[in-house]
Design a protein around this motif. Structure first.
Motif, mmCIF file in Angstrom:
data_model
loop_
_atom_site.group_PDB
_atom_site.id
_atom_site.type_symbol
_atom_site.label_atom_id
_atom_site.label_comp_id
_atom_site.label_asym_id
_atom_site.label_seq_id
_atom_site.Cartn_x
_atom_site.Cartn_y
_atom_site.Cartn_z
ATOM 1 N N VAL A 139 3.932 3.014 15.640
ATOM 2 C CA VAL A 139 5.160 2.485 15.895
ATOM 3 C C VAL A 139 6.313 3.083 14.815
ATOM 4 O O VAL A 139 5.965 3.877 14.128
ATOM 5 C CB VAL A 139 5.003 0.915 15.447
ATOM 6 C CG1 VAL A 139 4.018 0.230 16.264
ATOM 7 C CG2 VAL A 139 4.484 0.834 14.035
ATOM 8 N N SER A 140 7.634 2.534 15.353
ATOM 9 C CA SER A 140 8.764 3.130 14.488
ATOM 10 C C SER A 140 8.706 2.668 13.087
ATOM 11 O O SER A 140 8.154 1.525 12.776
ATOM 12 C CB SER A 140 9.956 2.684 15.435
ATOM 13 O OG SER A 140 9.998 1.317 15.232
ATOM 14 N N GLY A 141 9.112 3.324 11.981
ATOM 15 C CA GLY A 141 9.269 2.739 10.600
ATOM 16 C C GLY A 141 7.969 3.200 10.073
ATOM 17 O O GLY A 141 8.049 2.754 8.647
ATOM 18 N N LEU A 142 7.230 4.162 10.345
ATOM 19 C CA LEU A 142 6.302 4.514 9.523
ATOM 20 C C LEU A 142 6.578 5.209 8.284
ATOM 21 O O LEU A 142 6.029 4.880 7.043
ATOM 22 C CB LEU A 142 5.239 5.559 10.497
ATOM 23 C CG LEU A 142 4.303 6.060 9.839
ATOM 24 C CD1 LEU A 142 3.157 5.113 9.222
ATOM 25 C CD2 LEU A 142 3.343 7.195 10.508
ATOM 26 N N LEU A 143 7.408 6.018 8.459
ATOM 27 C CA LEU A 143 7.684 6.575 6.863
ATOM 28 C C LEU A 143 8.456 5.902 6.042
ATOM 29 O O LEU A 143 8.011 5.839 4.606
ATOM 30 C CB LEU A 143 8.922 7.969 7.362
ATOM 31 C CG LEU A 143 8.391 8.705 8.271
ATOM 32 C CD1 LEU A 143 9.459 10.045 8.397
ATOM 33 C CD2 LEU A 143 7.119 9.575 7.925
ATOM 34 N N PRO A 144 9.322 4.859 6.364
ATOM 35 C CA PRO A 144 9.681 3.909 5.155
ATOM 36 C C PRO A 144 8.595 3.071 4.729
ATOM 37 O O PRO A 144 8.497 2.764 3.553
ATOM 38 C CB PRO A 144 10.619 3.005 5.926
ATOM 39 C CG PRO A 144 11.438 3.801 6.973
ATOM 40 C CD PRO A 144 10.293 4.712 7.411
ATOM 41 N N ALA A 145 7.675 2.753 5.690
ATOM 42 C CA ALA A 145 6.581 1.993 5.019
ATOM 43 C C ALA A 145 5.699 2.681 4.359
ATOM 44 O O ALA A 145 5.100 1.994 3.425
ATOM 45 C CB ALA A 145 5.835 1.309 6.427
ATOM 46 N N ALA A 146 5.342 3.904 4.492
ATOM 47 C CA ALA A 146 4.617 4.701 3.682
ATOM 48 C C ALA A 146 4.873 4.861 2.414
ATOM 49 O O ALA A 146 4.324 4.867 1.564
ATOM 50 C CB ALA A 146 4.268 6.015 4.628
ATOM 51 N N LEU A 147 6.317 5.131 2.431
ATOM 52 C CA LEU A 147 6.803 5.318 1.158
ATOM 53 C C LEU A 147 6.846 4.182 0.124
ATOM 54 O O LEU A 147 6.503 4.209 -0.894
ATOM 55 C CB LEU A 147 8.639 5.753 1.255
ATOM 56 C CG LEU A 147 9.453 5.754 -0.023
ATOM 57 C CD1 LEU A 147 8.523 7.079 -0.987
ATOM 58 C CD2 LEU A 147 10.675 6.288 0.569
#
Length: 537
Positions: A139-147
């Motif tokens: 889903v969208s927003g994976l990078l901010p969530a991972a950070l």
């Protein structure tokens, strides 16, 4: 506090006092990912499933996806009253990113996970959408969530399809799965299942064709080539004016070949903006989207919106705020071709982001901040017909038409362009002349000048504030007198004074000079002088 809460809830659940479980996930607000607790309570009563905690439509619909996914994965869906609370309750929840967390929370509350699995689940964060068959979709927003999960020190369980992108985060603990069944098997016995972990070796091809835009292809326009080099070296906004066919668009598109690659931090920040936007919707899962290509190749983005774009499309907005073109161009280039054709409201909306390098999108229920550190390149004709001042073609516009056309760009917007260049038509003999310097040669000078700027003040010259400019840049006596005379003659504003200093410092850096010399300052004044006279004509 979070660990104490999870342990206490796990203890209550283990003792059998109530069927309650808590799973952690991440919401999405702008480019930030605040923590969300998925609390599931199963009690006696008529079979029903209700979701509370300010869920939007896609989240409310997750109960149907989760029910089918659980059944098709071989689990029981409790025929009891299920209440799911998404805390904090005043934080809007949107999208399908909570599906996997909701499913695991129901399994934990209904005692379909072992005690070891519940303990392991209590220390993880879950992020992913479920299909009806139990497949886990990115889903969208994976990078901010991972950070955010990485900064919190928690493992992230998500879809395997995009897990390799997280290899750009050093030290991240993330695990990718293809199905809900794989996740539960891993939680029950981590040794029996080998989840996908981030790896750069498995990234799909970017389908990117090698850059063919080279400055050597530009014939003539030596002053414009010089202005483009200065703009790239010091992050100076550039406005080019000239008749049709003089090479404005061709030059603007080649500035990307002069810019150095992004640092890992810059690439991750820019890719995170694309991760939360809708610009990559519809891309196949086995290919890299634009943001993912930026993350892997570290090439600065180049955005060139049409002049019919709305204000919200340029600066960001919408009911659920989305980043606009100025944020999608973060750490890259925003090219506005046919600048006067953009609406006045759109151009005026650029004033604050150009100064503060961020944009705050405010709505009645929330305020979202997006980064907007971009290099602005503008191109325009001198008049509606395009031939005012042309040596061979006569202009058919009246003086009033020309004035109205140029007045579409206000003085404050003109003042924010550090470099303003008037292009003349290329002569036929220049078209068949020798090729000029290649982009590789110019990029080497640009890279050296930027290294000197980072070593001196830690940022590029064009990004310095007036206070930083005063502390960093000093002129000798003759240069100071020259600038004062120019300010009086050209009626320069305070902003124009500082931008001349910054441009002169960049020219000095390109020349590898320790101090700003008189020729450097005169060249910087010439670029500002063109703009001042143009804005008054």
């Amino acid at each position: 506090m979070r660990r104490a809460l999870m342990l206490s809830i796990y203890q209550v659940t283990r003792d059998g006092a109530m069927s309650l479980s808590v799973v952690c996930s991440r919401a999405l607000i702008g480019v930030t990912a605040p923590l969300v607790y998925i609390e599931t309570h199963i009690s006696n009563g008529l079979p029903a499933l209700s979701i509370v905690g300010l869920p939007e439509a896609a989240v409310r619909e997750s109960k149907d996806r989760v029910r089918s996914a659980l059944i098709n994965s071989g689990f029981d869906f409790p025929a009891r009253r299920i209440t799911i609370n998404m805390a904090p309750a005043d934080l809007p929840k949107c999208g399908g990113r909570f599906d996997l967390a909701i499913a695991l929370s129901i399994l934990a509350a209904s005692k379909q996970l072992t005690e070891a699995a519940k303990r392991r689940l209590a220390g993880c964060e879950i992020f992913g959408e479920l299909s009806l068959s139990g497949q886990i979709k990115p889903v969208s927003g994976l990078l901010p969530a991972a950070l955010a999960s990485h900064q919190a020190g928690h493992p992230l369980l998500t879809a395997a399809a995009k897990i390799d992108l997280l290899a750009n985060l050093d030290g991240i603990e993330a695990f990718g799965f293809s199905t809900l069944r794989e996740v539960t098997a891993y939680l029950n016995d981590s040794a029996s299942t080998q989840p996908a972990v981030p790896s750069r070796d498995r990234l799909p091809p970017s389908d990117h064709v090698a850059d063919t835009d080279d400055m050597a292809d530009v014939r003539g326009q030596f002053q414009a080539r010089r202005a483009l080099e200065i703009a790239a070296a010091g992050h100076h906004h550039l406005l080019m004016s000239g008749p049709p066919g003089s090479g404005k668009t061709m030059l603007a598109r080649r500035i990307l070949s002069l810019l150095p690659n992004l640092s890992r931090q810059q690439a991750f920040e820019t890719a995170s903006i694309y991760s939360v936007s809708h610009s990559d919707i519809g891309q196949p899962e086995d290919t890299l989207t634009i943001g993912e290509q930026i993350l892997t190749r570290r090439k600065p983005p180049f955005r060139s919106p049409h002049h019919s774009a709305s204000v919200s499309a340029i600066v960001g907005g919408g009911r659920s705020p989305q980043p606009g073109e100025i944020s999608l161009a973060n750490h890259g280039v925003l090219f506005l071709d046919e600048l006067p054709e953009f609406s006045g409201r759109t151009l005026e909306a650029l004033r604050q982001p150009l100064e503060q390098h961020t944009i705050n999108v405010t709505r009645s229920q929330r305020q979202v901040a997006f980064p907007a550190r971009f290099l602005l390149i503008g191109a325009m004709n001198p008049c509606p017909c395009g031939y005012d001042g042309h040596m061979d073609k006569a202009c058919v516009c009246s003086a009033l038409q020309i004035r109205k056309y140029r007045d579409r760009i206000s003085g404050p917007i003109h003042d924010r362009f550090d470099l303003q260049m008037t292009l003349s038509p290329v002569k036929f003999e220049e078209l068949s002349g020798a090729r000029g310097e290649s982009s590789a040669v110019i990029a080497e000078r640009v890279g050296g000048a930027q290294q000197r700027q980072y070593g001196r003040q830690g940022s590029l010259n064009g990004l310095m504030s007036p206070a930083e400019t005063q502390r960093t840049i000093s002129l000798g006596g003759p240069q100071q007198s020259l600038l004062e005379r120019a300010a009086q003659k050209l009626h320069l504003s305070a902003r124009a004074w500082y931008k001349i200093l910054r441009v002169a410092q960049t020219i000095s850096d390109l020349a590898e000079s320790r101090h700003i010399q008189t020729p450097h300052l005169m060249e910087a004044i010439a670029y500002a002088g063109r703009g001042e006279s143009a804005s008054r004509s």
